[in-house]
Design an enzyme around this catalytic site. Structure first.
Site, PDB file in Angstrom:
ATOM      1  N   GLU A  47     -23.555 -49.613   6.648  1.00 28.01           N
ATOM      2  CA  GLU A  47     -23.524 -50.502   5.484  1.00 28.01           C
ATOM      3  C   GLU A  47     -23.021 -49.754   4.252  1.00 28.01           C
ATOM      4  OE1 GLU A  47     -26.974 -53.774   6.229  1.00 28.01           O
ATOM      5  OE2 GLU A  47     -27.678 -51.715   5.970  1.00 28.01           O
ATOM      6  N   GLU A  63     -30.139 -52.004  15.173  1.00 26.82           N
ATOM      7  CA  GLU A  63     -31.298 -52.721  14.646  1.00 26.82           C
ATOM      8  C   GLU A  63     -32.053 -53.500  15.721  1.00 26.82           C
ATOM      9  OE1 GLU A  63     -29.310 -51.505  10.984  1.00 26.82           O
ATOM     10  OE2 GLU A  63     -28.650 -52.101  12.985  1.00 26.82           O
TER      11      GLU A  63
END
Length: 268
Positions: A121, A141
């Protein structure tokens, strides 16, 4: 004008290269440069200051063998945050990364080792990403019972597409090498240190008029968020301002006088 060296950062080391390029280094190598809450706050402070500091371009790199392993999961486990507290933390991640993407100063990320989870990110908020042969990209994740909170659904999905991002999160798929370039996770793959190539790109970008760089590194992202009609109008307005600046007139004169460098194909 702001002096970024006076910000008192500890998790990010700063140095000037003497040519208008700031080299910012994530500085938690023992933690694979995982982003704890303090690191996020330092990113907010740094990239809030960069556009007002006379900096022409930024190279974002990392100490140690990994760029960034993402959210500091040890801190997250220790803090045992509730939903509201973690939501507020995520909003600070968004604040930092929005300041990077929309700040108007070119940011070139020099990647190596892990670019994972929140590290991806962070990298996706840079304008250009350079990877070395040891760089790998992942969004694990799903396997950790988490969901992205730092803008992956916006920026990583824009880079690789929704389907690939979902696959990365569900299956733990890892991208590296030429495949990472082909799906859009990075624009360059180099055999040597990624920092060398990132610095070279930063020096090229630093020679552009600052107003042109500001438009390239902010207006394009804003336009992508608009309807086609609004985007057309905005592009015309930005072009009207940028393309008539004194620096543009000078460079157009050089082109007309045949003294400007020509665009030529790469040598093979």
């Amino acid at each position: 004008m702001i002096d970024v060296h006076g910000l008192g950062l500890t998790n990010i080391a700063l140095r000037d290269d003497g040519e208008g390029v700031l080299v910012a280094s994530l500085n938690r190598p023992a933690k694979r440069n995982a982003l704890d809450a303090q690191s996020v706050e330092e990113l907010v402070r740094l990239f809030d200051a960069v556009p007002r500091a006379g900096i022409k371009a930024v190279v974002l790199r990392a100490e140690g063998t990994h760029f960034c392993a993402g959210l500091d999961l040890v801190e997250h486990h220790r803090e045992d945050r509730g939903p509201a507290e973690f939501m507020l933390l995520c909003l600070r991640w968004h604040e930092a990364f929005n300041k990077m993407e929309y700040g108007g100063v070119p940011i070139i990320a020099a990647l190596k080792g892990a670019v994972v989870g929140g590290g991806l990110e962070l990298a996706s908020a840079a304008h250009i990403r350079v990877a070395d042969q040891g760089t790998y990209f992942a969004l694990p994740e799903g396997q950790r019972g988490l969901f992205t909170g730092g803008g992956a659904t916006i920026r990583v999905a824009a880079l690789v597409g929704k389907a690939r991002m979902i696959d990365m999160m569900l299956s733990g798929r890892v991208y590296q090498g030429a495949e990472a370039v082909s799906v859009g996770l990075c624009q360059y793959l180099v055999d040597g240190p990624s920092e060398d190539k990132a610095l070279a790109i930063a020096h090229i970008a630093a020679q552009n008029p600052p107003l042109s760089n500001f438009a390239i590194c902010s207006a394009i992202s804003h336009v992508q968020n608009m309807s086609a009609l609004d985007a057309s109008y905005t592009e015309a307005v930005v072009a009207g301002i940028v393309n008539t600046q004194p620096a543009s007139r000078e460079r157009l004169a050089a082109f007309a006088n045949k003294t400007a460098a020509r665009v030529r194909p790469n040598e093979t």
